[in-house]
Design an enzyme around this catalytic site. Structure first.
Site, PDB file in Angstrom:
ATOM      1  N   ASP A 175       0.840  -1.204   0.000  1.00 42.72           N
ATOM      2  CA  ASP A 175       0.000   0.000   0.000  1.00 42.72           C
ATOM      3  C   ASP A 175       0.876   1.256   0.000  1.00 42.72           C
ATOM      4  O   ASP A 175       0.656   2.177   0.792  1.00 42.72           O
ATOM      5  CB  ASP A 175      -0.937  -0.013   1.220  1.00 42.72           C
ATOM      6  CG  ASP A 175      -2.115   0.960   1.055  1.00 42.72           C
ATOM      7  OD1 ASP A 175      -2.416   1.340  -0.096  1.00 42.72           O
ATOM      8  OD2 ASP A 175      -2.721   1.339   2.072  1.00 42.72           O
TER       9      ASP A 175
ATOM     10  N   LYS B 124      33.888 -22.146  -5.669  1.00 43.19           N
ATOM     11  CA  LYS B 124      33.937 -20.688  -5.546  1.00 43.19           C
ATOM     12  C   LYS B 124      33.467 -20.042  -6.848  1.00 43.19           C
ATOM     13  O   LYS B 124      33.480 -20.666  -7.899  1.00 43.19           O
ATOM     14  CB  LYS B 124      35.374 -20.245  -5.243  1.00 43.19           C
ATOM     15  CG  LYS B 124      35.894 -20.779  -3.919  1.00 43.19           C
ATOM     16  CD  LYS B 124      37.258 -20.213  -3.565  1.00 43.19           C
ATOM     17  CE  LYS B 124      38.355 -20.677  -4.516  1.00 43.19           C
ATOM     18  NZ  LYS B 124      39.707 -20.299  -4.046  1.00 43.19           N
TER      19      LYS B 124
END
Length: 452
Positions: free
Chosen positions: A129, A359
């Site tokens: 809202d 990694k």
């Protein structure tokens, strides 16, 4: 609390100022939102109030978020005690200015809105809202900071969840809310509407009736031709258009917006973006061919377009230029509040489990953390796609059969015909059309096929 005068009215009750009589805040003036139990006629409205308290409690610690102190109830009412903001609504300031803000003044407002919304989204809270009435200034001072108030329609949202209830205010409601399948991007649309209003003084979607407004939101394009738009900077217009895209997948996130050329500021601290986690999760589940296509796409980005990714990578605090599961985990934990537990944002850690054993350097991170949909919304998308395809031709493109390509996209045999045009007759590899379509994937809706 000694209750004073009324300072505001809402759906379920009103707000008064009050003075604290005892405890650590003794003597302080606060705001008390008084919600009448008589008006809470359904189980849903009781649940809404409980959730509002829970969200206010959980989301503490942002400068542009109203501070929560306490909640209690008696036989007649529920009372929510919060910080008192005496500077009035953003709406009143817009009206007092006759509607229009200069770009510089509008930026100061929008940065505060984006900052607090990015914080809520990272915590897994969607506001639902966002409108100028729900932002209050702390004091009457022109440069007073703004606070987001009223979480009455807000909700916790899980990482892959879609919400389906139609809530919000007609002028600010996103198209996908009306289609009953939406997530955090709906808040971004509302910020787009607010920005449009700040810059030109009128609403982008307007009609005399609520159903007329909804029709306009779903079908009409905002007007950027009339006054004052010709004198508004190209960056500001691009900014608003990137928010008011009817396709929610193409909108910027709040964090990306903070790095947009219109708002860019080297000094500003950029927060972590939850989108990164969502995209990396998808990347880790993607096929090798899809990863190569994304890698080619990331290589086509300009330094300017890489800025956001560089900042996000830096927030993960890479070691020797690499990130792994630990980096993602630590980054999330650093921003964690009680809200994160409710919205299960931390579940992302399980999805990123493959990074426990390997990694990722910055180059691969760029491939993992870009969205083809968002890039498609850029003016230079065709140029990016063309360059990306050249990279893909050099490293990635390979001979592929219709069956294999369809399986890559999880298509049933009945839909194989969709991908036939994507493969070159000459060498059996993906053509340019195939490359761009493959990046986006295919969405099958019921019996009719819709291509993206």
């Amino acid at each position: 609390y000694d209750l004073g005068k009324e300072v505001g009215r809402g759906h379920f009750g009103h707000t008064c100022s009050a003075v604290v009589k005892k405890g650590e805040h003794k003597g302080h003036t606060v705001a008390v939102k008084i919600i009448s139990k008589a008006k809470m006629t359904t189980a849903i409205s009781i649940e809404d109030v409980r959730r509002e308290v829970k969200i206010l409690k959980a989301l503490s610690g942002h400068d542009n978020l109203v501070r929560f102190y306490d909640a209690c109830e008696d036989a007649l009412n529920v009372y929510i005690v919060m910080e008192l903001c005496e500077g009035g609504e953003l709406l009143d300031r817009i009206l007092a200015r006759g509607g229009r803000y200069t770009e510089e003044d509008a930026k100061a407002i929008i940065v505060q809105i984006l900052s607090v919304v990015a914080f809520c989204h990272l915590q897994g809270v969607v506001h639902r809202d966002l409108k100028p009435e729900n932002f209050l200034f702390t004091t009457r001072d022109e440069s007073a900071p703004m606070k987001l108030i009223d979480f009455g329609l807000s909700d916790f949202i899980r990482p892959d969840e879609r919400l389906n209830d139609i809530v919000g205010s007609a002028y600010y409601v996103a198209p996908e809310v009306l289609h009953r399948s939406y997530s955090m991007e709906a808040d971004i649309w509302s910020i787009g509407v607010i920005t449009y209003i700040l810059l030109c003084g009128s609403r982008p979607f307007w009609a005399r009736t609520e159903s007329g407004i909804f029709r306009s939101v779903l079908r009409a394009d905002p007007n950027f031709d009339g006054s004052p738009w010709p004198s508004v900077s190209a960056e500001a217009k691009d900014f608003v258009k990137r928010f008011l895209n009817k396709d929610y997948r193409k909108r910027m996130t709040a964090v990306q917006a903070l790095t947009h050329p219109w708002l860019r500021d080297e000094q500003r601290q950029i927060p972590l973006d939850i989108l990164i986690f969502r995209l990396v999760k998808q990347y880790l589940r993607a096929t090798p061919l899809k990863r190569l296509a994304l890698k080619a796409l990331s290589k086509a980005l300009s330094e300017d377009e890489l800025l956001y990714l560089r900042l996000q990578f830096k927030l993960l605090e890479p070691r020797d230029g690499f990130v792994s599961l630990d980096n993602f985990r630590t980054a999330l934990t650093r921003y964690s509040t009680d809200a994160m537990r409710e919205s299960r944002v931390l579940e992302f850690q399980h999805a990123l489990e493959p990074l426990a054993y390997r990694k990722m350097d910055f180059e691969e991170f760029c491939a993992a953390a870009i969205s083809p949909y968002q890039l498609e919304a850029l003016e230079r998308w065709e140029e990016i796609a063309g360059t990306a395809f050249q990279h893909f031709e050099q490293e990635g493109n390979r001979v592929i059969s219709v069956e294999e390509l369809a399986q890559e996209l999880n298509l049933a045999p009945t839909h194989y015909s969709i991908v036939q045009d994507w493969i070159r007759k000459s060498d059996g590899k993906l053509n340019f059309l195939g490359f761009t379509k493959f990046l986006h994937g295919v969405t099958i809706r019921g019996s009719n096929t819709r291509r993206h």
